[in-house]
Design a protein around this motif. Structure first.
Motif, PDB file in Angstrom:
ATOM      1  N   ILE A  65      37.644  43.794  82.859  1.00  0.00           N
ATOM      2  CA  ILE A  65      37.722  44.496  84.176  1.00  0.00           C
ATOM      3  C   ILE A  65      36.456  43.087  84.805  1.00  0.00           C
ATOM      4  O   ILE A  65      36.018  43.268  84.616  1.00  0.00           O
ATOM      5  CB  ILE A  65      37.162  45.698  84.368  1.00  0.00           C
ATOM      6  CG1 ILE A  65      38.125  46.704  83.202  1.00  0.00           C
ATOM      7  CG2 ILE A  65      37.934  46.337  85.623  1.00  0.00           C
ATOM      8  CD1 ILE A  65      37.341  48.459  83.252  1.00  0.00           C
ATOM      9  N   VAL A  66      37.559  43.283  85.548  1.00  0.00           N
ATOM     10  CA  VAL A  66      36.936  42.244  86.720  1.00  0.00           C
ATOM     11  C   VAL A  66      37.310  43.399  88.104  1.00  0.00           C
ATOM     12  O   VAL A  66      38.531  43.677  88.502  1.00  0.00           O
ATOM     13  CB  VAL A  66      37.976  40.419  87.181  1.00  0.00           C
ATOM     14  CG1 VAL A  66      36.931  39.985  85.665  1.00  0.00           C
ATOM     15  CG2 VAL A  66      39.069  40.693  86.741  1.00  0.00           C
ATOM     16  N   TYR A  67      36.219  43.213  89.624  1.00  0.00           N
ATOM     17  CA  TYR A  67      36.802  44.325  89.749  1.00  0.00           C
ATOM     18  C   TYR A  67      35.912  43.060  91.337  1.00  0.00           C
ATOM     19  O   TYR A  67      34.574  42.329  91.605  1.00  0.00           O
ATOM     20  CB  TYR A  67      36.193  45.193  90.270  1.00  0.00           C
ATOM     21  CG  TYR A  67      34.476  45.061  89.717  1.00  0.00           C
ATOM     22  CD1 TYR A  67      33.543  45.166  90.309  1.00  0.00           C
ATOM     23  CD2 TYR A  67      34.309  44.690  88.494  1.00  0.00           C
ATOM     24  CE1 TYR A  67      32.297  45.301  90.189  1.00  0.00           C
ATOM     25  CE2 TYR A  67      32.837  44.821  88.147  1.00  0.00           C
ATOM     26  CZ  TYR A  67      31.595  45.346  88.944  1.00  0.00           C
ATOM     27  OH  TYR A  67      30.496  45.194  88.417  1.00  0.00           O
ATOM     28  N   PHE A  68      36.161  44.088  92.760  1.00  0.00           N
ATOM     29  CA  PHE A  68      35.535  43.620  93.831  1.00  0.00           C
ATOM     30  C   PHE A  68      34.204  44.689  93.958  1.00  0.00           C
ATOM     31  O   PHE A  68      34.494  45.985  93.521  1.00  0.00           O
ATOM     32  CB  PHE A  68      36.236  43.558  94.959  1.00  0.00           C
ATOM     33  CG  PHE A  68      37.004  42.469  95.410  1.00  0.00           C
ATOM     34  CD1 PHE A  68      36.740  40.847  95.451  1.00  0.00           C
ATOM     35  CD2 PHE A  68      38.512  42.196  94.923  1.00  0.00           C
ATOM     36  CE1 PHE A  68      37.581  40.818  96.006  1.00  0.00           C
ATOM     37  CE2 PHE A  68      38.651  41.106  94.969  1.00  0.00           C
ATOM     38  CZ  PHE A  68      38.828  40.385  95.241  1.00  0.00           C
ATOM     39  N   ARG A  69      32.794  44.281  94.159  1.00  0.00           N
ATOM     40  CA  ARG A  69      32.053  45.357  94.216  1.00  0.00           C
ATOM     41  C   ARG A  69      32.281  46.488  95.169  1.00  0.00           C
ATOM     42  O   ARG A  69      32.806  46.271  96.057  1.00  0.00           O
ATOM     43  CB  ARG A  69      31.214  44.501  94.442  1.00  0.00           C
ATOM     44  CG  ARG A  69      30.223  44.241  93.674  1.00  0.00           C
ATOM     45  CD  ARG A  69      28.653  42.914  93.614  1.00  0.00           C
ATOM     46  NE  ARG A  69      27.737  44.448  94.266  1.00  0.00           N
ATOM     47  CZ  ARG A  69      26.926  44.077  94.995  1.00  0.00           C
ATOM     48  NH1 ARG A  69      26.680  42.726  95.491  1.00  0.00           N
ATOM     49  NH2 ARG A  69      25.722  45.018  95.250  1.00  0.00           N
ATOM     50  N   GLN A  70      32.451  47.622  94.822  1.00  0.00           N
ATOM     51  CA  GLN A  70      33.036  49.079  95.110  1.00  0.00           C
ATOM     52  C   GLN A  70      33.880  48.838  96.234  1.00  0.00           C
ATOM     53  O   GLN A  70      33.762  49.320  96.933  1.00  0.00           O
ATOM     54  CB  GLN A  70      31.608  49.553  96.546  1.00  0.00           C
ATOM     55  CG  GLN A  70      30.338  49.780  95.983  1.00  0.00           C
ATOM     56  CD  GLN A  70      29.515  51.062  96.994  1.00  0.00           C
ATOM     57  OE1 GLN A  70      30.016  51.551  97.701  1.00  0.00           O
ATOM     58  NE2 GLN A  70      28.567  49.586  97.257  1.00  0.00           N
ATOM     59  N   GLY A  71      35.034  47.819  95.238  1.00  0.00           N
ATOM     60  CA  GLY A  71      36.132  47.831  95.638  1.00  0.00           C
ATOM     61  C   GLY A  71      37.222  48.075  94.398  1.00  0.00           C
ATOM     62  O   GLY A  71      37.665  48.569  93.811  1.00  0.00           O
ATOM     63  N   PRO A  72      38.595  47.144  95.290  1.00  0.00           N
ATOM     64  CA  PRO A  72      39.663  46.521  94.334  1.00  0.00           C
ATOM     65  C   PRO A  72      39.420  46.020  93.042  1.00  0.00           C
ATOM     66  O   PRO A  72      38.572  45.666  92.775  1.00  0.00           O
ATOM     67  CB  PRO A  72      40.913  45.585  94.416  1.00  0.00           C
ATOM     68  CG  PRO A  72      40.695  46.031  96.356  1.00  0.00           C
ATOM     69  CD  PRO A  72      39.365  46.395  96.060  1.00  0.00           C
ATOM     70  N   ILE A 108      28.400  46.581  80.940  1.00  0.00           N
ATOM     71  CA  ILE A 108      28.289  45.998  79.906  1.00  0.00           C
ATOM     72  C   ILE A 108      29.848  47.151  79.454  1.00  0.00           C
ATOM     73  O   ILE A 108      30.374  46.540  78.240  1.00  0.00           O
ATOM     74  CB  ILE A 108      27.356  45.511  79.285  1.00  0.00           C
ATOM     75  CG1 ILE A 108      26.569  44.614  79.899  1.00  0.00           C
ATOM     76  CG2 ILE A 108      27.222  46.019  77.809  1.00  0.00           C
ATOM     77  CD1 ILE A 108      24.706  44.891  79.032  1.00  0.00           C
ATOM     78  N   ASP A 109      29.028  48.244  79.192  1.00  0.00           N
ATOM     79  CA  ASP A 109      30.145  49.635  78.221  1.00  0.00           C
ATOM     80  C   ASP A 109      30.954  49.882  78.907  1.00  0.00           C
ATOM     81  O   ASP A 109      30.259  51.808  79.519  1.00  0.00           O
ATOM     82  CB  ASP A 109      29.614  50.070  76.894  1.00  0.00           C
ATOM     83  CG  ASP A 109      28.992  48.140  75.691  1.00  0.00           C
ATOM     84  OD1 ASP A 109      29.718  48.359  75.589  1.00  0.00           O
ATOM     85  OD2 ASP A 109      28.280  48.941  75.082  1.00  0.00           O
ATOM     86  N   TYR A 110      31.268  49.716  80.213  1.00  0.00           N
ATOM     87  CA  TYR A 110      32.505  50.338  80.999  1.00  0.00           C
ATOM     88  C   TYR A 110      33.557  51.491  79.645  1.00  0.00           C
ATOM     89  O   TYR A 110      34.520  50.917  80.210  1.00  0.00           O
ATOM     90  CB  TYR A 110      32.932  49.855  82.201  1.00  0.00           C
ATOM     91  CG  TYR A 110      33.544  51.018  83.520  1.00  0.00           C
ATOM     92  CD1 TYR A 110      32.604  51.478  84.410  1.00  0.00           C
ATOM     93  CD2 TYR A 110      34.872  51.054  84.114  1.00  0.00           C
ATOM     94  CE1 TYR A 110      32.833  51.664  85.519  1.00  0.00           C
ATOM     95  CE2 TYR A 110      35.502  51.758  84.928  1.00  0.00           C
ATOM     96  CZ  TYR A 110      34.758  51.873  85.329  1.00  0.00           C
ATOM     97  OH  TYR A 110      35.007  53.097  86.191  1.00  0.00           O
ATOM     98  N   GLN A 111      33.574  52.751  80.459  1.00  0.00           N
ATOM     99  CA  GLN A 111      34.132  53.722  80.228  1.00  0.00           C
ATOM    100  C   GLN A 111      35.472  54.111  81.236  1.00  0.00           C
ATOM    101  O   GLN A 111      35.455  54.550  81.553  1.00  0.00           O
ATOM    102  CB  GLN A 111      33.381  54.822  79.820  1.00  0.00           C
ATOM    103  CG  GLN A 111      34.328  55.734  78.834  1.00  0.00           C
ATOM    104  CD  GLN A 111      33.858  55.619  76.957  1.00  0.00           C
ATOM    105  OE1 GLN A 111      33.494  55.483  76.406  1.00  0.00           O
ATOM    106  NE2 GLN A 111      35.403  55.598  76.437  1.00  0.00           N
ATOM    107  N   THR A 118      33.807  45.628  79.099  1.00  0.00           N
ATOM    108  CA  THR A 118      32.977  44.224  79.431  1.00  0.00           C
ATOM    109  C   THR A 118      33.248  44.524  81.398  1.00  0.00           C
ATOM    110  O   THR A 118      34.808  44.230  80.700  1.00  0.00           O
ATOM    111  CB  THR A 118      32.542  43.693  79.634  1.00  0.00           C
ATOM    112  OG1 THR A 118      31.443  44.096  77.958  1.00  0.00           O
ATOM    113  CG2 THR A 118      31.089  43.012  80.180  1.00  0.00           C
ATOM    114  N   ALA A 119      32.978  45.083  82.525  1.00  0.00           N
ATOM    115  CA  ALA A 119      32.889  45.051  83.066  1.00  0.00           C
ATOM    116  C   ALA A 119      32.728  43.984  84.267  1.00  0.00           C
ATOM    117  O   ALA A 119      30.529  44.461  84.676  1.00  0.00           O
ATOM    118  CB  ALA A 119      33.034  46.223  84.873  1.00  0.00           C
TER     119      ALA A 119
END
Length: 475
Positions: A65-72, A108-111, A118-119
């Motif tokens: 997972i790639v993400y913007f912090r507290q965002g999409p 590390i282990d995002y459910q 891993t995100a």
């Protein structure tokens, strides 16, 4: 042999080009989607060849997972996820609303339903995002594959007060840099020197701090090696050794505390991994099974405790006197904070106490922090002082606490008193009890000077002088 190598390189290059071409056909609707997809495509280019990095670490179909912090966020997975998402391609799933608990730099282990991935947050460029992803994912790999030895994490800052110790740590770093550039026949002798220096450090500062350093080097050093080596999968000319040598230059003032020791270990650990792979063909699997890189190198070199003559002979070959003089001049790092200095930063303090009333509450607590450029100090066991944290995130079943930039003292829960405590320095205190000194609230949700806090159950508020105490219970 040369023809086979070039043919393999050509096939790998064609595969990377093909994957990039396929990924580039993904239709994006806005700049946010485009940037997420760009970073994900770059990671997939590396993932196509990542099986060669380390046995059983990563494959082309490993989700992430790639993400913007507290965002999409964007999930890349062969399995269809749960939740409210927009499918951009066969493997790309876009979440316009932020996924829960992704407010820090990584997880590390995002459910996500039945998917564990891993995100990581987007970095300044795709290569840095790849580096962070593989570094943090390798920590997850270590949990399952490494031989873990329990070592005390706390290192008293007094362990580094002696300039001779800081000089030896610097000599150790200089020696590793020499070894990375040395011809193959010189490397074994340099490794013997490294082991002798480590023995001398144990004699001077005790076994505990060196056990902690050796633990950090096998954990952070291998992860940093993986993160950097991933760059070579996309760019074959990427110089991993040069990047590791850059990492050896961190802490130009030397090692003065636990935070410095951790930063130091990234470069020294990664350098030892490179040297290990040069001297042993199956070094990676042996590292998996080793208690430390130091122990593995000692086993390979059949290292025996050096006598006084051997130690003196080694010190005569290196500029130890100049290094001791250098260490004397680097004795007062500005970023280090003890508890007395922390207390004096500002009068106004938010005192959070999160009481953990069950094993389920403890297991459900998710604590992460990125110390930022100010680093952190450990004034005592389980105690962390962060002068200017990039981010601190704490999630419980009913609690969320996010801190950015505000100086914080965090105390981990103990066995006898399972309470997570945080003191956060602010310029002034928020008004939470309508002017009263104390109150009981059914729930709470507020944002104040870099602090965001919420608790979905009864909350106790009490002001005592310049301290505002906020107590909650996690069941």
């Amino acid at each position: 042999m040369k023809f086979t190598a070039w043919r393999s390189l050509l096939i790998s290059s064609l595969l990377v080009t093909w994957l990039a071409a396929c990924s580039s056909q993904i239709a994006t609707e806005n700049e946010t989607q485009r940037e997420l997809v760009e970073h994900a495509q770059y990671i997939e280019r590396a993932a196509a060849q990542a099986e060669e990095l380390w046995p059983d670490f990563w494959s082309a179909n490993t989700p992430f997972i790639v993400y913007f912090r507290q965002g999409p966020a964007l999930l890349v997975s062969e399995h269809v996820p749960e939740g409210d998402y927009q499918q951009l391609s066969e493997r790309y799933y876009y979440y316009e609303d932020s996924l829960p608990r992704l407010s820090d730099s990584f997880h590390i282990d995002y459910q996500l339903g039945n998917i564990v991935a891993t995100a990581v947050s987007l970095q300044s460029n795709p290569q840095d995002t790849l580096n962070l992803l593989f570094h943090e994912a390798f920590h997850g790999y270590q949990r399952r594959h490494f031989s873990r030895t329990a070592v005390a994490e706390f290192v008293d800052p007094d362990a580094f007060k002696n300039p001779q110790i800081r000089a030896l740590l610097q000599l150790r770093r200089d020696l590793l840099e020499q070894a990375l550039d040395a011809p193959a026949e010189r490397v074994p002798g340099l490794l013997d020197d490294l082991l002798t220096i480590d023995h001398l450090l144990v004699m001077q500062m005790g076994a505990g701090p060196m056990e902690r350093l050796h633990q950090l080097e096998i954990i952070e050093g291998t992860a940093e090696y993986i993160g950097l080596t991933a760059g070579r999968l996309v760019h074959p000319r990427f110089n991993v050794t040069r990047r590791v040598k850059d990492h050896l230059q961190v802490n130009p003032e030397g090692v003065h505390n636990s935070s410095d020791l951790r930063r130091y270990s990234y470069g020294t650990g990664a350098a030892q991994v490179i040297l290990a792979t040069r001297v042993e063909q199956n070094a990676q699997q042996q590292i998996n099974d080793a208690s430390s890189l130091n122990a593995l190198l000692a086993e390979w070199r059949q290292f025996e405790e050096p006598d006084e003559a051997r130690i003196n002979e080694l010190l005569a070959r290196y500029p130890i006197e100049a290094l001791v003089e250098w260490a004397y001049q680097q004795s007062s790092p500005d970023q280090a904070l003890n508890l007395e200095q922390f207390a004096a930063l500002t009068d106004a303090t938010l005192d959070f106490a999160i009481h953990l009333k069950s094993k389920q509450a403890t297991a459900g607590l998710d604590v992460n922090f990125s110390s930022g450029t100010g680093g952190f100090t450990q004034p005592q066991q389980g105690s962390y002082v962060l002068p200017q944290p990039q981010s601190i995130s704490i999630y419980g079943n009913m609690t969320k606490l996010l801190i950015e930039g505000a100086a914080t003292h965090m105390q981990s829960p103990g066995d006898e008193r399972p309470v997570l405590r945080l003191q956060v320095k602010v310029d002034s205190l928020p008004v939470l009890c309508d002017g009263n000194e104390s109150c009981q609230l059914e729930s709470i949700d507020f944002t104040w000077q870099g602090v965001e806090f919420s608790h979905a159950a009864e909350t106790s508020i009490r002001q005592q002088g310049s301290h505002l105490h906020i107590d909650v219970i996690e069941l």
